[in-house]
Design a protein around this motif. Structure first.
Motif, PDB file in Angstrom:
ATOM      1  N   PHE A 160      60.132  80.268  57.627  1.00  0.00           N
ATOM      2  CA  PHE A 160      60.283  81.255  58.308  1.00  0.00           C
ATOM      3  C   PHE A 160      59.071  81.693  58.904  1.00  0.00           C
ATOM      4  O   PHE A 160      57.880  81.844  58.122  1.00  0.00           O
ATOM      5  CB  PHE A 160      60.942  82.539  57.455  1.00  0.00           C
ATOM      6  CG  PHE A 160      62.334  82.130  56.960  1.00  0.00           C
ATOM      7  CD1 PHE A 160      63.253  81.511  57.581  1.00  0.00           C
ATOM      8  CD2 PHE A 160      62.825  82.871  55.930  1.00  0.00           C
ATOM      9  CE1 PHE A 160      64.372  81.214  57.184  1.00  0.00           C
ATOM     10  CE2 PHE A 160      63.998  82.776  55.591  1.00  0.00           C
ATOM     11  CZ  PHE A 160      65.028  81.955  56.192  1.00  0.00           C
ATOM     12  N   GLY A 161      59.157  82.466  59.892  1.00  0.00           N
ATOM     13  CA  GLY A 161      57.900  82.826  60.722  1.00  0.00           C
ATOM     14  C   GLY A 161      57.009  81.679  61.473  1.00  0.00           C
ATOM     15  O   GLY A 161      56.148  82.103  62.338  1.00  0.00           O
ATOM     16  N   VAL A 162      57.517  80.698  61.512  1.00  0.00           N
ATOM     17  CA  VAL A 162      56.741  79.654  62.082  1.00  0.00           C
ATOM     18  C   VAL A 162      57.318  79.491  63.672  1.00  0.00           C
ATOM     19  O   VAL A 162      58.617  78.999  63.686  1.00  0.00           O
ATOM     20  CB  VAL A 162      56.754  78.192  61.257  1.00  0.00           C
ATOM     21  CG1 VAL A 162      55.866  77.159  62.243  1.00  0.00           C
ATOM     22  CG2 VAL A 162      55.881  78.421  59.910  1.00  0.00           C
ATOM     23  N   THR A 163      56.469  79.766  64.544  1.00  0.00           N
ATOM     24  CA  THR A 163      57.032  79.593  65.833  1.00  0.00           C
ATOM     25  C   THR A 163      56.612  78.397  66.825  1.00  0.00           C
ATOM     26  O   THR A 163      56.784  78.391  67.996  1.00  0.00           O
ATOM     27  CB  THR A 163      56.754  80.958  66.603  1.00  0.00           C
ATOM     28  OG1 THR A 163      55.526  80.957  66.676  1.00  0.00           O
ATOM     29  CG2 THR A 163      57.569  82.145  66.014  1.00  0.00           C
ATOM     30  N   ARG A 164      55.540  77.680  66.200  1.00  0.00           N
ATOM     31  CA  ARG A 164      54.829  76.586  66.864  1.00  0.00           C
ATOM     32  C   ARG A 164      55.357  75.189  65.883  1.00  0.00           C
ATOM     33  O   ARG A 164      54.836  75.651  64.856  1.00  0.00           O
ATOM     34  CB  ARG A 164      53.497  76.625  67.072  1.00  0.00           C
ATOM     35  CG  ARG A 164      53.193  77.876  68.045  1.00  0.00           C
ATOM     36  CD  ARG A 164      51.727  78.021  68.270  1.00  0.00           C
ATOM     37  NE  ARG A 164      51.030  76.779  68.952  1.00  0.00           N
ATOM     38  CZ  ARG A 164      49.833  76.516  69.215  1.00  0.00           C
ATOM     39  NH1 ARG A 164      49.120  77.539  68.748  1.00  0.00           N
ATOM     40  NH2 ARG A 164      49.415  75.653  69.764  1.00  0.00           N
ATOM     41  N   HIS A 165      55.647  74.153  66.536  1.00  0.00           N
ATOM     42  CA  HIS A 165      55.879  73.133  65.735  1.00  0.00           C
ATOM     43  C   HIS A 165      54.384  72.480  65.464  1.00  0.00           C
ATOM     44  O   HIS A 165      54.025  72.216  66.303  1.00  0.00           O
ATOM     45  CB  HIS A 165      56.790  72.015  66.518  1.00  0.00           C
ATOM     46  CG  HIS A 165      57.396  71.166  65.680  1.00  0.00           C
ATOM     47  ND1 HIS A 165      58.652  71.307  64.873  1.00  0.00           N
ATOM     48  CD2 HIS A 165      56.892  69.788  65.125  1.00  0.00           C
ATOM     49  CE1 HIS A 165      58.929  70.107  64.160  1.00  0.00           C
ATOM     50  NE2 HIS A 165      57.876  69.258  64.453  1.00  0.00           N
ATOM     51  N   TRP A 207      65.389  76.974  65.733  1.00  0.00           N
ATOM     52  CA  TRP A 207      65.600  78.439  65.357  1.00  0.00           C
ATOM     53  C   TRP A 207      66.475  79.013  66.395  1.00  0.00           C
ATOM     54  O   TRP A 207      67.582  79.672  66.130  1.00  0.00           O
ATOM     55  CB  TRP A 207      64.306  79.140  65.374  1.00  0.00           C
ATOM     56  CG  TRP A 207      63.117  78.885  64.541  1.00  0.00           C
ATOM     57  CD1 TRP A 207      61.857  78.809  64.538  1.00  0.00           C
ATOM     58  CD2 TRP A 207      63.640  78.976  62.886  1.00  0.00           C
ATOM     59  NE1 TRP A 207      61.120  78.671  63.402  1.00  0.00           N
ATOM     60  CE2 TRP A 207      62.381  78.660  62.459  1.00  0.00           C
ATOM     61  CE3 TRP A 207      64.494  78.631  62.216  1.00  0.00           C
ATOM     62  CZ2 TRP A 207      61.950  78.383  60.829  1.00  0.00           C
ATOM     63  CZ3 TRP A 207      64.342  78.490  60.642  1.00  0.00           C
ATOM     64  CH2 TRP A 207      63.274  78.411  60.175  1.00  0.00           C
ATOM     65  N   ARG A 208      66.203  78.396  67.909  1.00  0.00           N
ATOM     66  CA  ARG A 208      67.101  79.045  68.906  1.00  0.00           C
ATOM     67  C   ARG A 208      68.718  78.471  68.856  1.00  0.00           C
ATOM     68  O   ARG A 208      69.544  79.275  69.380  1.00  0.00           O
ATOM     69  CB  ARG A 208      66.355  78.901  70.184  1.00  0.00           C
ATOM     70  CG  ARG A 208      65.073  79.463  70.507  1.00  0.00           C
ATOM     71  CD  ARG A 208      64.528  79.309  71.768  1.00  0.00           C
ATOM     72  NE  ARG A 208      64.787  78.009  72.285  1.00  0.00           N
ATOM     73  CZ  ARG A 208      63.733  77.223  72.465  1.00  0.00           C
ATOM     74  NH1 ARG A 208      62.766  77.571  71.979  1.00  0.00           N
ATOM     75  NH2 ARG A 208      63.851  76.018  72.961  1.00  0.00           N
ATOM     76  N   THR A 209      68.789  77.322  68.410  1.00  0.00           N
ATOM     77  CA  THR A 209      69.848  76.809  68.623  1.00  0.00           C
ATOM     78  C   THR A 209      70.875  76.557  67.270  1.00  0.00           C
ATOM     79  O   THR A 209      71.795  77.266  66.895  1.00  0.00           O
ATOM     80  CB  THR A 209      69.944  75.555  69.247  1.00  0.00           C
ATOM     81  OG1 THR A 209      68.839  74.701  68.767  1.00  0.00           O
ATOM     82  CG2 THR A 209      69.321  75.853  70.690  1.00  0.00           C
TER      83      THR A 209
END
Length: 440
Positions: free
Chosen positions: A368-373, A403-405
């Motif tokens: 959770f909270g990780v937005t860059r792979h 996260w988006r899909t």
């Protein structure tokens, strides 16, 4: 003749001789003392060139003197006894007393006797040599040592193999001289030969019989064998253990064993090799094929206690690889293609490099909270996201897209199965956790 003329190097042939045969001829003439180390004619070579004989027989005649004349004449002629085994001593008796051999070819024997008289006129008396010793002068590369086993197989001093007919009169002799072979390149059949004593061999070639210390990898024993060999050419006359063989010699021989057995890297070593493969071209190449080609450069100093297949099976090449890379490259590797992924909670998870794409297994809530792979080198990590029960729920190489899909569908399923764990609507804004929801 070319060496006598001194024009061999500059002579242009209409039909050039076969290079391999020319090389063998030079080697034989060098062995007979007719050429020196620079392939130039020696005084002995000039003496041989004056004889109307093959250089082998000429050498025997010059060195053996008058007593060699009859054997030179015999070897230059056709066999006076057909189908009577290989023993040259029998032919010599037939020449001296043809009436005792009903199958002796009288015309051949007459020619041998006439040639013997002619050759004797150009020789002098020398020290007495027996038949085998005279033959060895002419054929120093065909002195045969019997191999182990029931069959009368021999290894010749020149390195080739030869075999006597089964039941031949010479089959029980440890040393022979093969004066006539059928030409088979793999294992020639011996058609004529003479017995040779060890004393005779040492008297003629004592300066060429030397001790050699060797370490070799044995395919049969699957181990390095350290031996002391007393050798004449390819013949091993004595074979003793070499108990105090230096570690460096044993290690060098072990390299041949490794080439047979294969590299067999441990799991940790394979991970290091896979990580290095993801670095740029300016990083040392430690792929398995390259390592096998350069064993001397990186592995040899680390093999001092390895001498058997069992030792190699228990040996880990990881320290040798790390030493080969060095401190600076290891630091670069750890920064660019690390061995571990550190989660937002500070846990270190080993990255699996066994597959084509490096990957990790991690609890979904911990990301959770990780937005860059996360990536290693230029390669995205393959992340297997796990349920609270450590079961895979999704595999992704693009966490922001997940996260988006797909996350919404996963959230619906997981909330029902694991209601005590957090499943926020927007995981990018949630705090990572490994805990369940606090009780109300």
């Amino acid at each position: 003749e070319l060496a006598v003329w001194g024009t061999e190097d500059g002579l242009r042939f209409v039909t050039p001789p076969h290079e391999g045969r020319l090389s063998e001829a030079r080697s034989l003439l060098h062995m007979l003392g007719a050429l020196d180390g620079n392939q130039r004619i020696t005084d002995h070579g000039r003496a041989l060139a004056k004889q109307p004989l093959h250089p082998r027989l000429a050498h025997m005649l010059v060195k053996g003197g008058e007593q060699a004349a009859i054997l030179a004449a015999l070897l230059a002629e056709r066999d006076p006894l057909r189908n009577r085994g290989t023993d040259l001593a029998l032919r010599m008796r037939a020449i001296h007393n043809p009436n005792a051999f009903a199958d002796a070819h009288r015309g051949t024997i007459a020619r041998i006797k006439d040639e013997t008289k002619r050759l004797k006129r150009a020789t002098t008396k020398r020290a007495k040599l027996d038949l085998g010793e005279l033959a060895a002068l002419a054929y120093p590369d065909r002195i045969g040592l019997r191999r182990a086993g029931a069959a009368p197989r021999y290894v010749l001093s020149g390195g080739k193999g030869a075999i006597l007919p089964q039941g031949d009169a010479l089959a029980g002799h440890r040393l022979i001289v093969a004066t006539d072979l059928d030409g088979d390149p793999r294992e020639a059949r011996i058609r004529q030969a003479a017995a040779l004593s060890m004393e005779g061999l040492e008297a003629l070639f004592g300066d060429q019989i030397k001790w050699h210390n060797i370490c070799t990898w044995s395919r049969r024993d699957r181990a390095v064998l350290a031996r002391k060999h007393r050798r004449f050419g390819a013949l091993i006359l004595e074979d003793n253990p070499w108990h105090d063989a230096p570690d460096a010699d044993v290690a060098k021989a072990m390299l041949d064993g490794i080439r047979e057995l294969g590299l067999k890297p441990s799991r940790a070593a394979r991970r290091l090799m896979a990580r290095a493969a993801l670095m740029g071209d300016d990083f040392p190449d430690i792929k398995e094929t390259t390592l096998m080609e350069t064993l001397e450069d990186w592995l040899l100093p680390h093999l001092m206690s390895v001498r058997t297949a069992a030792d190699w099976k228990n040996f880990d090449i990881l320290p040798a690889l790390q030493s080969h890379l060095g401190w600076d490259n290891t630091q670069r590797l750890d920064r660019t293609v690390p061995g571990y992924y550190e989660t937002p909670l500070g846990r270190k998870i080993a990255i699996d490099y066994d597959e084509a794409t490096p990957g990790i297994n991690v609890r979904l809530q911990e990301m959770f909270g990780v937005t860059r792979h996360p990536v290693v080198g230029q390669t995205p990590l393959q992340i297997t996201l796990l349920s609270p029960a450590q079961r895979p729920v999704q595999v992704t190489s693009d966490l922001p897209r997940f996260w988006r899909t797909s996350y919404e569908d996963v959230r619906k399923d997981m909330r029902g199965q694991y209601p005590k764990h957090p499943w926020p609507e927007d995981p990018t804004q949630a705090d990572p956790t490994l805990r369940a929801k606090p009780r109300k």
